[in-house]
Motif scaffolding. Structure first.
Motif, PDB file in Angstrom:
ATOM      1  N   UNK A   1       0.833  -1.213   0.000  1.00 23.46           N
ATOM      2  CA  UNK A   1       0.000   0.000   0.000  1.00 23.46           C
ATOM      3  C   UNK A   1       0.862   1.255   0.000  1.00 23.46           C
ATOM      4  N   UNK A   2       1.956   1.227   0.758  1.00 24.16           N
ATOM      5  CA  UNK A   2       2.871   2.369   0.802  1.00 24.16           C
ATOM      6  C   UNK A   2       3.448   2.646  -0.576  1.00 24.16           C
ATOM      7  N   UNK A   3       3.940   1.603  -1.218  1.00 27.48           N
ATOM      8  CA  UNK A   3       4.536   1.766  -2.548  1.00 27.48           C
ATOM      9  C   UNK A   3       3.485   2.206  -3.565  1.00 27.48           C
ATOM     10  N   UNK A   4       2.271   1.678  -3.462  1.00 29.54           N
ATOM     11  CA  UNK A   4       1.184   2.117  -4.347  1.00 29.54           C
ATOM     12  C   UNK A   4       0.927   3.614  -4.181  1.00 29.54           C
ATOM     13  N   UNK A   5       0.846   4.064  -2.928  1.00 26.52           N
ATOM     14  CA  UNK A   5       0.618   5.484  -2.651  1.00 26.52           C
ATOM     15  C   UNK A   5       1.738   6.362  -3.215  1.00 26.52           C
ATOM     16  N   UNK A   6       2.945   5.823  -3.226  1.00 27.80           N
ATOM     17  CA  UNK A   6       4.099   6.581  -3.724  1.00 27.80           C
ATOM     18  C   UNK A   6       4.275   6.455  -5.229  1.00 27.80           C
ATOM     19  N   UNK A   7       3.421   5.643  -5.859  1.00 26.31           N
ATOM     20  CA  UNK A   7       3.525   5.445  -7.302  1.00 26.31           C
ATOM     21  C   UNK A   7       4.693   4.563  -7.707  1.00 26.31           C
ATOM     22  N   UNK A   8       5.131   3.691  -6.794  1.00 25.89           N
ATOM     23  CA  UNK A   8       6.255   2.796  -7.075  1.00 25.89           C
ATOM     24  C   UNK A   8       5.750   1.375  -7.275  1.00 25.89           C
ATOM     25  N   UNK A   9       6.484   0.595  -8.036  1.00 25.48           N
ATOM     26  CA  UNK A   9       6.139  -0.802  -8.266  1.00 25.48           C
ATOM     27  C   UNK A   9       6.394  -1.594  -6.994  1.00 25.48           C
ATOM     28  N   UNK A  10       5.357  -2.242  -6.442  1.00 27.21           N
ATOM     29  CA  UNK A  10       5.557  -2.979  -5.197  1.00 27.21           C
ATOM     30  C   UNK A  10       6.374  -4.256  -5.374  1.00 27.21           C
ATOM     31  N   UNK A  11       6.509  -4.732  -6.601  1.00 29.98           N
ATOM     32  CA  UNK A  11       7.259  -5.971  -6.810  1.00 29.98           C
ATOM     33  C   UNK A  11       6.570  -7.119  -6.117  1.00 29.98           C
ATOM     34  N   UNK A  12       7.240  -8.228  -5.993  1.00 33.03           N
ATOM     35  CA  UNK A  12       6.656  -9.396  -5.344  1.00 33.03           C
ATOM     36  C   UNK A  12       6.750  -9.317  -3.838  1.00 33.03           C
ATOM     37  N   UNK A  13       5.911 -10.101  -3.182  1.00 30.78           N
ATOM     38  CA  UNK A  13       5.909 -10.153  -1.719  1.00 30.78           C
ATOM     39  C   UNK A  13       7.245 -10.642  -1.181  1.00 30.78           C
ATOM     40  N   UNK A  14       7.928 -11.496  -1.932  1.00 31.54           N
ATOM     41  CA  UNK A  14       9.213 -12.044  -1.467  1.00 31.54           C
ATOM     42  C   UNK A  14      10.234 -10.943  -1.239  1.00 31.54           C
ATOM     43  N   UNK A  15      10.145  -9.905  -2.031  1.00 33.78           N
ATOM     44  CA  UNK A  15      11.063  -8.766  -1.885  1.00 33.78           C
ATOM     45  C   UNK A  15      10.927  -8.144  -0.497  1.00 33.78           C
ATOM     46  N   UNK A  16       9.698  -7.926  -0.080  1.00 29.06           N
ATOM     47  CA  UNK A  16       9.445  -7.359   1.246  1.00 29.06           C
ATOM     48  C   UNK A  16       9.762  -8.371   2.337  1.00 29.06           C
ATOM     49  N   UNK A  17       9.373  -9.620   2.148  1.00 32.92           N
ATOM     50  CA  UNK A  17       9.611 -10.646   3.167  1.00 32.92           C
ATOM     51  C   UNK A  17      11.095 -10.769   3.504  1.00 32.92           C
ATOM     52  N   UNK A  18      11.938 -10.590   2.527  1.00 31.92           N
ATOM     53  CA  UNK A  18      13.373 -10.701   2.745  1.00 31.92           C
ATOM     54  C   UNK A  18      13.953  -9.605   3.620  1.00 31.92           C
ATOM     55  N   UNK A  19      13.187  -8.546   3.838  1.00 29.62           N
ATOM     56  CA  UNK A  19      13.660  -7.413   4.636  1.00 29.62           C
ATOM     57  C   UNK A  19      13.091  -7.401   6.063  1.00 29.62           C
ATOM     58  N   UNK A  20      12.147  -8.294   6.324  1.00 28.32           N
ATOM     59  CA  UNK A  20      11.516  -8.328   7.643  1.00 28.32           C
ATOM     60  C   UNK A  20      12.573  -8.587   8.707  1.00 28.32           C
TER      61      UNK A  20
END
Length: 154
Positions: free
Chosen positions: A26-45
């Protein structure tokens, strides 16, 4: 004899993966950025939020990183309420440890407000003696500052 247990929060006590991924998307959507896959975010948790935001947005300007971090924190409650759950057996285990006299603490990369709210919502707050959160130490995880601070206090 064990007298103290220090837990991480995300991925240890609670499954926050869906909430984190949803909030970042949602943050990336609001910023107009490509959110990419969930794995990208999961790797940073587990990293401090500001580091996650810097990495996933690609922003280099501190003002942009802070704006995105603030937006994430603003959006977090929408996803946390429905998408954060204790792992199976956590509540009973924490309760048993408490009953045996073991002091428990949480050391987390999330903000103090966020972790305290979640500990309360998930029913763990009465069992946790102290918390160290992102803003409580100069050197973030994986540096030992949070654990050392808890040990100094207790």
């Amino acid at each position: 004899m064990i007298r103290l247990a220090i837990f991480d929060f995300d991925g240890t006590l609670a499954d926050t993966t869906d909430a984190i991924v949803g909030t970042m998307r949602a943050t990336l959507d609001h910023l107009g950025l490509d959110p990419g896959g969930a794995e990208r975010t999961k790797g940073l948790i587990g990293l401090p939020l500001i580091e996650c935001v810097r990495t996933i947005t690609g922003y280099s300007e501190q003002a942009d990183i802070q704006r995105a971090t603030d937006l994430y924190r603003q959006l977090w409650p929408q996803y946390n309420a429905t998408d954060t759950h204790l792992f199976p057996g956590v509540y009973d285990t924490i309760h048993r440890l408490y009953d045996t006299g073991i002091i428990m603490a949480v050391a987390t990369s999330r903000s103090r407000v966020s972790v305290l709210q979640m500990l309360d919502t998930l029913g763990l707050a009465p069992f946790i003696t102290t918390v160290r959160a992102d803003e409580d130490v100069a050197h973030k995880k994986p540096a030992p500052d949070m654990v050392l601070s808890i040990l100094d206090e207790l």
